[in-house]
Design a protein around this motif. Sequence first.
Motif, mmCIF file in Angstrom:
data_model
loop_
_atom_site.group_PDB
_atom_site.id
_atom_site.type_symbol
_atom_site.label_atom_id
_atom_site.label_comp_id
_atom_site.label_asym_id
_atom_site.label_seq_id
_atom_site.Cartn_x
_atom_site.Cartn_y
_atom_site.Cartn_z
ATOM 1 N N ILE A 187 -3.080 0.505 6.276
ATOM 2 C CA ILE A 187 -2.284 0.082 5.219
ATOM 3 C C ILE A 187 -2.672 -1.047 4.373
ATOM 4 O O ILE A 187 -3.622 -1.741 4.434
ATOM 5 N N ASP A 188 -2.333 -0.927 2.927
ATOM 6 C CA ASP A 188 -2.665 -1.980 2.162
ATOM 7 C C ASP A 188 -1.307 -2.156 1.119
ATOM 8 O O ASP A 188 -0.399 -1.644 1.412
ATOM 9 N N LEU A 189 -1.657 -3.247 -0.089
ATOM 10 C CA LEU A 189 -0.334 -3.528 -0.496
ATOM 11 C C LEU A 189 0.102 -2.415 -1.563
ATOM 12 O O LEU A 189 1.306 -2.319 -1.807
ATOM 13 N N LYS A 190 -1.040 -1.498 -1.898
ATOM 14 C CA LYS A 190 -0.554 -0.200 -2.670
ATOM 15 C C LYS A 190 0.553 0.435 -1.867
ATOM 16 O O LYS A 190 1.499 1.047 -2.452
ATOM 17 N N ARG A 191 0.141 0.786 -0.496
ATOM 18 C CA ARG A 191 0.845 1.757 0.162
ATOM 19 C C ARG A 191 2.200 0.953 0.494
ATOM 20 O O ARG A 191 3.214 1.664 0.287
ATOM 21 N N THR A 192 2.194 -0.349 0.684
ATOM 22 C CA THR A 192 3.453 -1.215 0.913
ATOM 23 C C THR A 192 4.416 -0.949 -0.068
ATOM 24 O O THR A 192 5.410 -0.393 -0.048
ATOM 25 N N SER B 135 4.596 1.212 -2.538
ATOM 26 C CA SER B 135 4.843 2.444 -2.970
ATOM 27 C C SER B 135 5.993 2.792 -2.022
ATOM 28 O O SER B 135 6.824 3.848 -2.264
ATOM 29 N N ILE B 136 5.900 2.422 -0.838
ATOM 30 C CA ILE B 136 7.011 2.847 0.057
ATOM 31 C C ILE B 136 8.588 2.274 -0.386
ATOM 32 O O ILE B 136 9.439 2.865 -0.050
ATOM 33 N N GLU C 75 -0.074 -5.775 -7.070
ATOM 34 C CA GLU C 75 0.862 -4.518 -7.105
ATOM 35 C C GLU C 75 2.466 -5.026 -6.998
ATOM 36 O O GLU C 75 3.100 -4.179 -7.139
ATOM 37 N N ALA D 45 12.251 2.077 9.295
ATOM 38 C CA ALA D 45 11.492 2.933 10.032
ATOM 39 C C ALA D 45 9.950 2.894 9.648
ATOM 40 O O ALA D 45 9.081 2.776 10.930
ATOM 41 N N THR D 46 9.471 2.425 8.422
ATOM 42 C CA THR D 46 8.178 2.385 8.239
ATOM 43 C C THR D 46 7.848 0.948 8.743
ATOM 44 O O THR D 46 6.491 0.791 8.649
ATOM 45 N N GLY D 47 8.601 -0.027 8.914
ATOM 46 C CA GLY D 47 8.436 -1.469 9.211
ATOM 47 C C GLY D 47 8.023 -2.264 8.098
ATOM 48 O O GLY D 47 7.629 -3.291 8.367
ATOM 49 N N ILE D 48 8.189 -1.766 6.799
ATOM 50 C CA ILE D 48 7.941 -2.484 5.512
ATOM 51 C C ILE D 48 8.952 -3.750 5.442
ATOM 52 O O ILE D 48 8.711 -4.684 5.309
#
Lengths: 394, 451
Positions: free
Chosen positions: A52-57, A59-60, A131, A268-271
């Motif tokens: 995981i990185d901030l871009k993924r976080t 975008s979720i 991001e 669900a994704t934990g974000i």
Amino acid sequence: MKALRKFLDKKKPLFQKGGKFAKLQSSFEAFETFLFVPNITSHTGTHIKDAIDLKRTMSIVVMALIPALLFGIYNTGYQHFLSVGELANTDFLDICVYGLIKILPIIVVSYVVGLGIEFAFAQMRGHQVNEGFLVSGMLIPLIMPVEAPLWMVAVSTAFAVVIGKEVFGGTGMNIWNPALVARAFFFFAYPSKMSGESVWIAEKADSFSGATPLAHAANLVDVKGDAAVTLYQQHLSNVWDMFVGFIPGSIGETSTIAILIGAVILIATGIGSWKIIVSVFAGGYVMGMLFNLIGGNAYMELIPAWQHLIMGGFAFGAVFMATDPVSGAQTARGKYIYGFLIGFLAVLIRVLNAGFPEAMMLSILLMNTFAPLIDHYVVQGNIKRRLKRVKVSA
Amino acid sequence: MSEVKKIKKGLDIKLAGKAEKVLEKADRSETYAIKPSNFPGLTPKLKVKVDAEVKAGDSLFFDKYCPEINFASPVSGKVIAVNRGERRKILEVVIQADAEIQYQEFKKADPNVLSREEIKEELLKSGLWAFVRQRPYDVIAKPEDTPKAIFVSAFDTAPLAADIDFLLESEAAAFQAGLDALAKLTDGKLYLNTNPNLNQSKTFSGAKNVEIRQFTGVHPAGNVGVQIHHISPMNKGEVAWVIRPQEVVFIGRLFTKGIYDVSRKIALCGSEVKTPCYFETILGASVRNILKGKLKDDEKIRVISGNVLTGEQISEDGFLNFYDSQITVIPEGDKFEFLGWALPGLQKFSMSKTFFSWLTPNKEYRLDANLHGEHRAFVMTGEYDKVLPMDVLPQQLVKSIMIEDIDQMEQLGIYEVAPEDLALCEFVCTSKINVQDLVRKGIDLMIKEMS
């Protein structure tokens, strides 16, 4: 993709120190890392890292906002055609196209202004572009009235990015939620464009009432007896529409269902922190219950506690605003307190102060301010437990 | 038997390439090295010069500020190089081994009849003291201290960790002798922390002179720091000592055989090893002969002495680190990935469920050393809490270290943690913050301020 990579590798030296466009290094890197996850490897500490990185976080989170956005687009068209009495004669596609034409410019303005300033600041400081604004840029349009003039959206966004974020040092350093700073600025600077009956429905027919349920509810304070019941029956009893979202309001905040879909994605994704989301709803419900018990005026007596949770920006704030990890409480225990107080205060302000029907924004900003204090006490608790241990063993 | 403590917070990272419990033969390594950098905070003073002949157990260098602590040669032979880095810092003392190891002779005695002072003296003289480490600070223990207790973790939960039952097979006698010696060093208890699911052997369940405690659960359940926290947490001013089972065996050998015998089994593991298994070798050995012909060569690789969380990158002809029982080989991963952050990510491992790999929880991953992102300021919260099974607020502690606030560090529990305990925090960090480096920096600062 190899060709693209080769092209970037070839151009890269131009943007590095000593290159022709060295001043644009941050911008170049922002685009480069957007296209390619960089080849940096770990040299100290753990050799493997979570993917995981901030871009993924980020975008979720944007993905979680999409149901609310899509519904917002549909509802914009729906409310417009309803107000002009053409709803029955308009098909689904036309409603969506109308909504899209109204909303797309607001989104574009928000992103262009916000990212422009972010890039400029990163460039000035020689930092990487962060991001964070990917989410803020989507949140801002969703909490604006559809009739918000674009230049006001632009000014509010600029204010939020500069004063709400960059002066503190950028993403991760700000103390208030930037998107809410934008809305608060808008609310206080141009109040006529964010209250009343005319701003929530696009090109509304004059004869049609465009008041939000919260505005109707605020009117309950001044009426008594049968008149209050009639008012409730007329404007506030259709809770199904409120839950689904077929009511006037800010673009993305009306549909509780769409917001809950987003909440499911975040949890669900934990974000997103379920602790905050659940306790905001709990806080709002408890305050609503207290009002029901105490009574005093029609607003307190007639609106059931749970109805507060689906009116206005409550759900949207709980799911997407209160959960901002930077401006919210950071300790696990602090999150419960922080969330509970947001819900509690939102309903309190909403019911007691007719001037601020949309209390969620103020309540979250207030608790953003107090989040470090809550954390301070939680941290002190941990320290005290540790000190107590010494005394026990001594 | 005491009750079993289950560690719930944490994370098991399932990697491909777990070592089979088979002992393979490798060609004997010709060179060995001891690296002062394996001992945080140490200022080494050389005792030997290049070309000197040494026996196994002869001191190579000692601690400038505590000259009794010696660091011994693992084999006999000739010192062929003292490699230095910037500002003449000693990096490695390299020894060319004899064909047959000559051992320096030490006193052979039953530790049960020796006094505490005699045991300490033997350990210091032979160089075995370096294996005894202390909490707080995770550095070599000070001989003048008397610890409140000594802790031995009999299992390792780190990714692809060596099976300690297997490492200690047929070492039960030496292990017990080592425990007997250690038990003499404290007024408190000698704790042997076992995991009923991992430790099946009699070596542990039958150990005497110890207090056995049981732990199960996910990594870092096997970290001795976590176990101490649940048995008798470290308070300011207290000292506890820790040592690993393999090293208890070395101490046992000293007393039963009278020699410094640091031969050990190690696990060669990781996704880039053709057939992961165990090897017999000696501490400090060059890994070249062990790795020869054992690696897949379809990609650029990274060799790690230790595990993927706390180990150190070494070259393919580098040396095994002092405290390590495993060599892990993973892909380097220094390549770009097109839109990598946006892909579904079935091959990617994440604690969060943001990649679809969470649909296959039992999959074994082939992870590389790519950062998967860039360094950022703290944004996410609560991630660290999920992987640190202690009543410590990791994020707040790390922040207090960043601003070098000594008081706050002390209050938030710097005495209770070692860098390895927060390794998972570093692994899961969305902002890719170097948590272990920071914890070590904080510890160094504490040592400086408190002395």
